[in-house]
Design an enzyme around this catalytic site. Structure first.
Site, short mmCIF file in Angstrom:
data_model
loop_
_atom_site.label_atom_id
_atom_site.label_comp_id
_atom_site.label_asym_id
_atom_site.label_seq_id
_atom_site.Cartn_x
_atom_site.Cartn_y
_atom_site.Cartn_z
CG ASN A 171 -1.61 1.36 1.40
OD1 ASN A 171 -2.50 1.66 0.60
ND2 ASN A 171 -1.23 2.17 2.37
CD GLU A 172 -0.98 5.92 0.27
OE1 GLU A 172 -0.29 6.30 1.24
OE2 GLU A 172 -2.02 6.47 -0.07
O1 AHR Z 1 -7.45 6.66 3.26
C1 AHR Z 1 -6.65 7.11 4.31
C2 AHR Z 1 -5.19 6.80 4.10
O2 AHR Z 1 -4.70 7.49 3.00
C3 AHR Z 1 -4.84 5.38 3.79
O3 AHR Z 1 -4.70 4.62 4.93
C4 AHR Z 1 -3.55 5.47 3.07
O4 AHR Z 1 -3.36 4.42 2.17
C5 AHR Z 1 -3.59 6.83 2.45
O5 AHR Z 1 -2.46 7.55 2.73
#
Ligand code: AHR
Length: 652
Positions: free
Chosen positions: A381-382
């Site tokens: 994730n990211e």
């Molecule tokens: O949606 C909130 C946050 O935004 C998520 O946890 C993350 O993936 C993004 O930075």
């Protein structure tokens, strides 16, 4: 075609053929385009969708979750009447090492004073998440684990009281084992209140251990035990999302470092054996809403599950990276990676394997012998696209591809729509031929309006897009309509954009870490934002074939989003027009490419002023209006200012 129509047509530019691959027959687009993303942020899970009413049920709150928290947070020790005793937090003999804290209650003396008329004993009280909401005549099921430490049995009362301390419903039991034993029962309150408390009171002298003190309404979504709050789950079901991404977000890759990554195996099995932890958003996740419950929820709302697992690295913002001395992204030691890779493979077996397989058997034991039919899995994730990330992602990805070639892996391209992680993430994904890549962006409404061509130039056949998180930084109509305009471009590019989900999904009043969100709620009320109305309109009106050139815009309306799709299940043609301007306009609609269409259509209209929004006091300030309109082969449609029009035309 009459003269007036011809004249009008001359004024309208065909909404430009932005994609060279378009044919008159339409092009196939993703049928999984619009889904939702659930993360336990803003008290979305505990205190939110997960219907557990007791806060800190397993005494696992700690300063790791929040500096001021401890095992007794949200509990009050009581000795009503003239009773006396002691409470202590223990860890020596827990029900399960995953759930190490419990309490001992020593009841030394039960007594009363003449003027006191209430219950007497030694025990503890929990007010839930700012008060428990109970309704007269409804059933609430409690359960707890107790262990008798004294020679004699201890009589126990479990009851609900109102905020004046008056008992409104009760159930009793007597301890009967010197081993941990689960006791359960039901309470039917005699009155309704939004501020009830649960009292667990020992009414005879002795000593006991207690843990996992839980209270659930019987009326959960689909009446499932350990289930979801019905009104919140219904809002999700009403959207008919094609998929649900879970459990995060940053929650997945561990804002608190490697030891804080979400490990799916900690979230399955008996509740008392699960391993809760900080969710990285300043509070605790007890993982009662764990993988089994996520998959079950997906099945209940007919959405495809999309679990996301960490890519073997923790969040680049972990360990206070933003502060001096922070150390940021860390990778699992390579020696641990084979075991971690196996953990990911086990997840797929758990979801899809037969009940006779090792992990499929655990799913079956939990109550679901049939496979869940997992199609997608997100890895990462990211994440910051570093050599550490790449090495670990590749190991996981290649193992999944080899063992489960039909599973579609979703990679990651950082937290922004551009920049180093975006560039590097895509480059790396293309090298590995990762089928789908997750993009995230939270940007201003103007960005969405101005960037509707973003995906027109994405090369087809080099990896599809999952726009896993996006929002336009506000809950006003201007935000929602800007998102709607952009969503028409996702449909137009539905041959390369496979999926999209707004983020975040839920936010609880007074417990919110992130704004804006899609659905706001408190303990009794919900209000779907205007952004929710838009998401729902697209999801309920999606199609699987896209047609170019059906809606003709005027040159000055270049930034208005338009799309035309066909839903092959019904044969319906669906037109969408998102006008982010403060003035009304007109479009020409040319349906001559379609045969056998009805002479009228259903118009669903979301319209108002740019600044309009819904809120707790006015949950319906902006709502969708439905009407029937006449349609012809060629007709003019008046587009209201600041609006989304969805016109569905049935087959004759
Ligand atoms: O949606 C909130 C946050 O935004 C998520 O946890 C993350 O993936 C993004 O930075």
């Amino acid at each position: 075609m009459n003269k007036k129509t011809l004249l009008l047509l001359a004024c309208f530019a065909v909404s430009s053929a932005m994609n060279a691959q378009v044919t008159n027959d339409g092009k196939k687009i993703s049928s999984d385009l619009f889904g939702i993303f659930f993360e336990d942020i803003n008290y979305s899970a505990d205190g939110g969708l997960y219907a557990e009413m007791v806060q800190n049920r397993s005494f696992e709150y700690s300063p790791r979750d929040r500096a001021t928290w401890n095992s007794l947070s949200d509990w009050t020790f009581i000795t009503p009447g003239y009773s006396g005793g002691l409470i202590s937090v223990e860890t020596a003999q827990p029900i399960c090492a995953n759930n190490p804290h419990y309490i001992n209650l020593e009841i030394e003396h039960i007594g009363n004073v003449p003027q006191y008329k209430g219950e007497i004993g030694v025990g503890l009280v929990n007010s839930g998440f700012e008060g428990m909401v109970v309704r007269s005549g409804d059933r609430y099921n409690y359960s707890l684990f107790a262990r008798q430490l004294s020679g004699s049995a201890v009589t126990m009362k479990v009851y609900l009281e109102n905020n004046k301390g008056e008992k409104i419903g009760e159930s009793n039991f007597t301890t009967s084992s010197d081993q941990w034993k689960q006791y359960s029962g039901s309470i039917i309150p005699s009155v309704s209140t939004d501020s009830a408390r649960l009292v667990v009171l020992a009414t005879s002298v002795g000593k006991i251990s207690l843990d996992m003190i839980s209270l659930f309404p019987e009326k959960t979504f689909k009446n499932r035990s350990n289930g979801m709050r019905a009104d919140l789950a219904q809002l999700l079901a009403d959207m008919k999302p094609r998929f649900v991404r879970f459990p995060g977000g940053c929650l997945v890759h561990g804002g608190g470092g490697l030891g804080n990554m979400y490990r799916w195996k900690n979230s399955i099995g008996p509740l008392e054996q699960r391993k809760g932890q900080s969710n990285g958003w300043g509070y605790h996740q007890n993982v009662g809403l764990g993988y089994y419950e996520y998959f079950q929820l997906c099945e209940d709302i007919e959405a495809k599950p999309l679990p996301v697992v960490p890519a073997g690295v923790c969040c680049q913002n972990a360990y206070g990276t933003w502060r001096v001395g922070g150390i940021g992204q860390q990778g699992l030691p390579m020696a641990e990676m084979p075991e971690y890779v196996q953990e990911v493979l086990d997840l797929i077996e758990w979801a899809n394997g037969p009940a006779t397989s090792t992990w499929g058997a655990k799913r079956a034991a939990a109550g679901h012998p049939a496979p869940f039919g997992l199609e997608y899995i997100g890895i990462g994730n990211e994440d910051h696209i570093t050599p550490e990330f790449k090495e670990r992602f590749k190991m996981i990805y290649e193992a999944v591809k080899a063992r489960y070639p039909k599973i579609k892996v979703i990679g990651t391209a950082g937290p922004f729509y551009e920049g180093d992680d975006y560039e590097e993430g895509w480059k790396f994904a293309k090298e590995l031929r990762v089928p789908i890549v997750d993009e995230h962006y939270y940007v201003k409404p103007e960005w969405f309006v101005d960037n509707q061509h973003r995906y027109d130039t994405y090369k087809r056949g080099e990896g599809e897009v999952y726009l896993g998180e996006y929002a336009s930084q506000g809950n006003k109509l201007i935000n929602a309509i800007s998102e709607a305009a952009y969503m028409t471009s996702l449909e137009r590019n539905g041959d390369v954009v496979r999926m999209a989900s707004y983020a975040p999904l839920f936010a609880k009043k007074n417990f919110t870490q992130w704004n804006p969100d899609l659905i706001y709620f408190d303990n009794t009320k919900t209000y779907p934002t205007v952004n929710y109305l838009v998401q729902k309109a697209f999801s309920l009106n999606s199609g699987d074939t896209y047609y170019e050139g059906i809606i003709k815009k005027q040159a000055e309306d270049e930034k208005m989003g338009v799309s035309c799709v066909r839903d092959s299940k019904t044969g319906d043609i669906i037109l969408k027009i998102a006008n982010p301007k403060a003035s009304s306009t007109k479009v020409m609609i040319d349906l001559s490419a379609f045969k056998h269409l009805a002479g009228n259509g259903t118009l669903n209209l979301i319209a108002g002023n740019a600044e309009d929004s819904n809120n707790f006091d006015h949950p319906d300030m902006v709502k969708e209006a439905t009407s029937i309109i006449k349609v012809k082969k060629n007709f003019e449609y008046s587009v209201p200012a600041m609006s989304l029009s969805v016109i569905r035309i049935k087959k004759k």
